[in-house]
Design an enzyme around this catalytic site. Sequence first.
Site, PDB file in Angstrom:
ATOM      1  N   GLU A 381     -37.921 -19.908  -8.177  1.00 41.89           N
ATOM      2  CA  GLU A 381     -38.186 -20.048  -9.605  1.00 41.89           C
ATOM      3  C   GLU A 381     -39.003 -18.855 -10.087  1.00 41.89           C
ATOM      4  O   GLU A 381     -40.216 -18.820  -9.924  1.00 41.89           O
ATOM      5  CB  GLU A 381     -38.942 -21.349  -9.905  1.00 41.89           C
ATOM      6  CG  GLU A 381     -38.020 -22.536 -10.082  1.00 41.89           C
ATOM      7  CD  GLU A 381     -38.714 -23.659 -10.838  1.00 41.89           C
ATOM      8  OE1 GLU A 381     -38.055 -24.309 -11.666  1.00 41.89           O
ATOM      9  OE2 GLU A 381     -39.905 -23.907 -10.581  1.00 41.89           O
ATOM     10  N   HIS A 382     -38.322 -17.900 -10.661  1.00 40.02           N
ATOM     11  CA  HIS A 382     -38.955 -16.671 -11.120  1.00 40.02           C
ATOM     12  C   HIS A 382     -38.623 -16.510 -12.597  1.00 40.02           C
ATOM     13  O   HIS A 382     -37.459 -16.309 -12.956  1.00 40.02           O
ATOM     14  CB  HIS A 382     -38.443 -15.487 -10.307  1.00 40.02           C
ATOM     15  CG  HIS A 382     -39.117 -14.199 -10.634  1.00 40.02           C
ATOM     16  ND1 HIS A 382     -38.713 -12.993 -10.114  1.00 40.02           N
ATOM     17  CD2 HIS A 382     -40.177 -13.907 -11.444  1.00 40.02           C
ATOM     18  CE1 HIS A 382     -39.481 -12.030 -10.591  1.00 40.02           C
ATOM     19  NE2 HIS A 382     -40.372 -12.569 -11.389  1.00 40.02           N
TER      20      HIS A 382
END
Length: 548
Positions: A381-382
């Site tokens: 999750e970036h």
Amino acid sequence: MIQNPILPGFNPDPSIVRVGDDYYIATSTFEWYPGVQIHHSRDLANWRLVTRPLNRAAQLDMRGDPDSGGIWAPCLTYADGMFWLIYTDVKRRDGAWKDSHNYLVTASSIEGPWSDAIYLNSSGFDPSLFHDADGRKWLLNMIWDHNQTGGDRFGGIVMQEYSHEDRKLVGPVRNIYRGTDLKLTEGPHLYRRDGYYYLLTAEGGTGYDHAVTMARSKELFGPYETDPAKHVLTARGTDGLLQRCGHADIVETQDGQFYMVHLCSRPLNETRRLPAGNGSIHADDVRRSPLGRETAIQKLDWPAGKFPRMAHGGNAPADTAPCDLPPHPFPEDAPRVTFDGALPAAFQWLRTPEADRLFSLTERPGALRIIGRESPGSAFEHALLARRQTALSFRAETTLEMEPGDYQHFAGLIAWYGRFKFHYLAVTANEGGQRVLTVYSCAADWPDARVTYPITPIPLPDGPIQLGCDVDGMTLRFRYKADGDWTDLGITLDQSTISDEAGNGPGNNFTGAFIGICAHDTSGRGRHADFLDFTYQPLNGGPQVSHV
């Protein structure tokens, strides 16, 4: 004359199809979401992005995929009144084994809706679908042979029948072609013409030895005879504008002319060096291509019963291609975009189908709210949204509003290639809670992957702050404006490290440079940053692709 490349910036592995007067090219997107870019043209010179079809979890979820994993080498075809899109999702790409899963989606219109994914196989990558004249359909892909040593685990091109009625592959798997002595045979496309089956492949790896090879057979399953000229196209041993040429596909125009689209790259002049001997890149070569692998086009001569040849002669790529289709330009992109209800079409994010965990266009109307998630090194999750760098020189700017809670909360403007290659102008807080401006830089120094801090943090006043960068070939300079005039930070960063060839990180690198905006909150609290606008202005001309 068509100017190459036709799809500048990171747009590799082109697959082309014509439907009536319309041409479509699908290209690889690797870890960028939504998956696969499809561009449209009517004249083979001007192109417009029309869709990214893989936009939900039932088609694609790349969380955990490595850098330069994800979507490899899509194949776009049209038959039976439908578009057929085949693609690979690569989950592991380093070492002896590869986990590469191949899928099919279909649609009656190029804009969609596209179906949920049908799983096909995982035996290798670069799948394509061949529709034979009798209506039967055949899946081709390279097969990965993990038992081989010496660097060539490419086991040849295999073929198996696809049953659309049963929604699965059926019948035996046949290895129909093992390639030439250049090895690394991949990227198959099959055509039927003048009583022959023609098999187009890529060989030599996707670096400076890359090439396009053709073979043919009277029978579908072979044996396939390699073209006596061996390579239809290659830039090996040349020092022209276009390098690393390979992975191609062929289309026939309405009036019976033939064109080949292929990937290529344009090394920076400052880093260009003529390779020695047989064209192999050596350790002391420093060629770097920040724009990544792009798509170019060449005109072919293909006489009946013969192998095709480049219309301009030889097998080296040309910078231009002749074409007499009526011009069909598209509107140009505006340099500055705002966030008033829709994400600009040029932007993508990384890996996840759960976009609402990364950003919102509704929580603050008129702003793009990016929710700080994991670190810049995360493969899960970036919260980074970015667009391709399509010119060797450009300027970019954004306006940011945020109140960092502490030094684990940071956001700003980023030049990005991957988790170990980026330059980041960030607003954050120091240990005392004061808002400051800093720079984080990770310049391809694998395996250490060190983040450096090129400036002493600069205290910032309250209120909006504008962040900017100026890229000119190898150099990047950051600037900011809190109140009054722009202030240059006084440092020059190496933009050439934001490229395929820089560093010796895990495996090869297959994407290209992006410029974008992001937010991070490594505390896990999910604190946000609001972006009010974004400007991207190419400065050195050349072809651009429309997103409107």
